[in-house]
Scaffold this active site. Sequence first.
Site, PDB file in Angstrom:
ATOM      1  CG  LEU A  56       2.222  -4.584  -9.273  1.00 16.35           C
ATOM      2  CD1 LEU A  56       1.011  -4.263 -10.441  1.00 16.35           C
ATOM      3  CD2 LEU A  56       2.111  -4.522  -8.057  1.00 16.35           C
ATOM      4  CB  SER A  71       1.271 -11.351  -7.472  1.00 13.73           C
ATOM      5  OG  SER A  71       1.110 -10.371  -6.093  1.00 13.73           O
ATOM      6  CD  GLN A  72      -1.947  -6.729 -10.231  1.00 13.59           C
ATOM      7  OE1 GLN A  72      -2.161  -5.252  -9.718  1.00 13.59           O
ATOM      8  NE2 GLN A  72      -1.941  -6.475 -11.669  1.00 13.59           N
ATOM      9  CG  ASP A  81       4.061 -12.494   0.285  1.00 10.12           C
ATOM     10  OD1 ASP A  81       3.811 -13.421  -0.530  1.00 10.12           O
ATOM     11  OD2 ASP A  81       4.066 -11.285   0.574  1.00 10.12           O
ATOM     12  CG  HIS A 102       5.180 -11.254  -2.889  1.00  7.53           C
ATOM     13  ND1 HIS A 102       3.976 -11.471  -2.905  1.00  7.53           N
ATOM     14  CD2 HIS A 102       4.544 -10.317  -4.142  1.00  7.53           C
ATOM     15  CE1 HIS A 102       3.279 -11.915  -3.482  1.00  7.53           C
ATOM     16  NE2 HIS A 102       3.523 -10.681  -4.668  1.00  7.53           N
TER      17      HIS A 102
END
EC number: 3.1.2.2
Length: 315
Positions: free
Chosen positions: A58, A124-125, A241, A296
């Site tokens: 993202l 991630s996404q 994270d 993250h």
Amino acid sequence: MYPSLTAPEAGGSMLGLWGQRLPAAWVLLLLPFLPLLLLAVPAPHRASYKPVIVVHGLFDSSYSFRHLLEYINETHPGTVVTVLDLFDGRESLRPLWEQVQGFREAVVPIMAKAPQGVHLICYSQGGLVCRALLSVMDDHNVDSFISLSSPQMGQYGDTDYLKWLFPTSMRSNLYRICYSPWGQEFSICNYWHDPHHDDLYLNASSFLALINGERDHPNATVWRKNFLRVGHLVLIGGPDDGVITPWQSSFFGFYDANETVLEMEEQLVYLRDSFGLKTLLARGAIVRCPMAGISHTAWHSNRTLYETCIEPWLS
């Protein structure tokens, strides 16, 4: 058996006799030419590495993965690495099925040129995009699918991303937006997983509930079969994270209705083997690599993490 090699006996070949009688002076004369003789020896064959495809998360872009590219080039020289430059920045908020289609069109020609297989590193996404790709592509040849801090079982937490996107909503009432047709037009709502409104999630989720096999659909059997084509599923995440909530979602763990985290083996999608997790684990194809102390945005630039959790799966 191979024939044995023995020293020449009396009356043997002239070459053997000459070699035995070679004066020491001639040996000294030949020494300067030794480096040239060594250069003529063929170099050992360098290992050929499978191509690597990287899918961002993202609000990311390909630039975010410059350190990862450096690491791969150092440890696996000659590897063809493609960081897909699609749906960058705010475009990453587009519905995930739209993104899956775009990324599918990009990976097909890469896979076609790599009959030996490819590796996916999905952050991630992007990890959810990649899992959907593995489900819908019946001819993919992915060896290692490396899911890098991805909310594989969904997201349920107040993050800076959410506060920017939905400034007046908290996680407790975000379901009102995300579980509406309008909300499902945003990528983050496609994997918003509210454990207190499970029925709404199952009925409204147009993405996560489908790839998890939590809701019946006509492609469920085919998608499961496709997903099981993967060689290894490498799951990476950690308690520091700060974005993925709960962080165990990176390992297919998630909250129950009391917000107690249930690990992967306790999830219904695992117990029912809805999309193949139980089968993959049984064949030893799931690798879990938790690591503390990484935020993250640092997963793809941390050298220790790369050497521990990513490099071993890029053969």
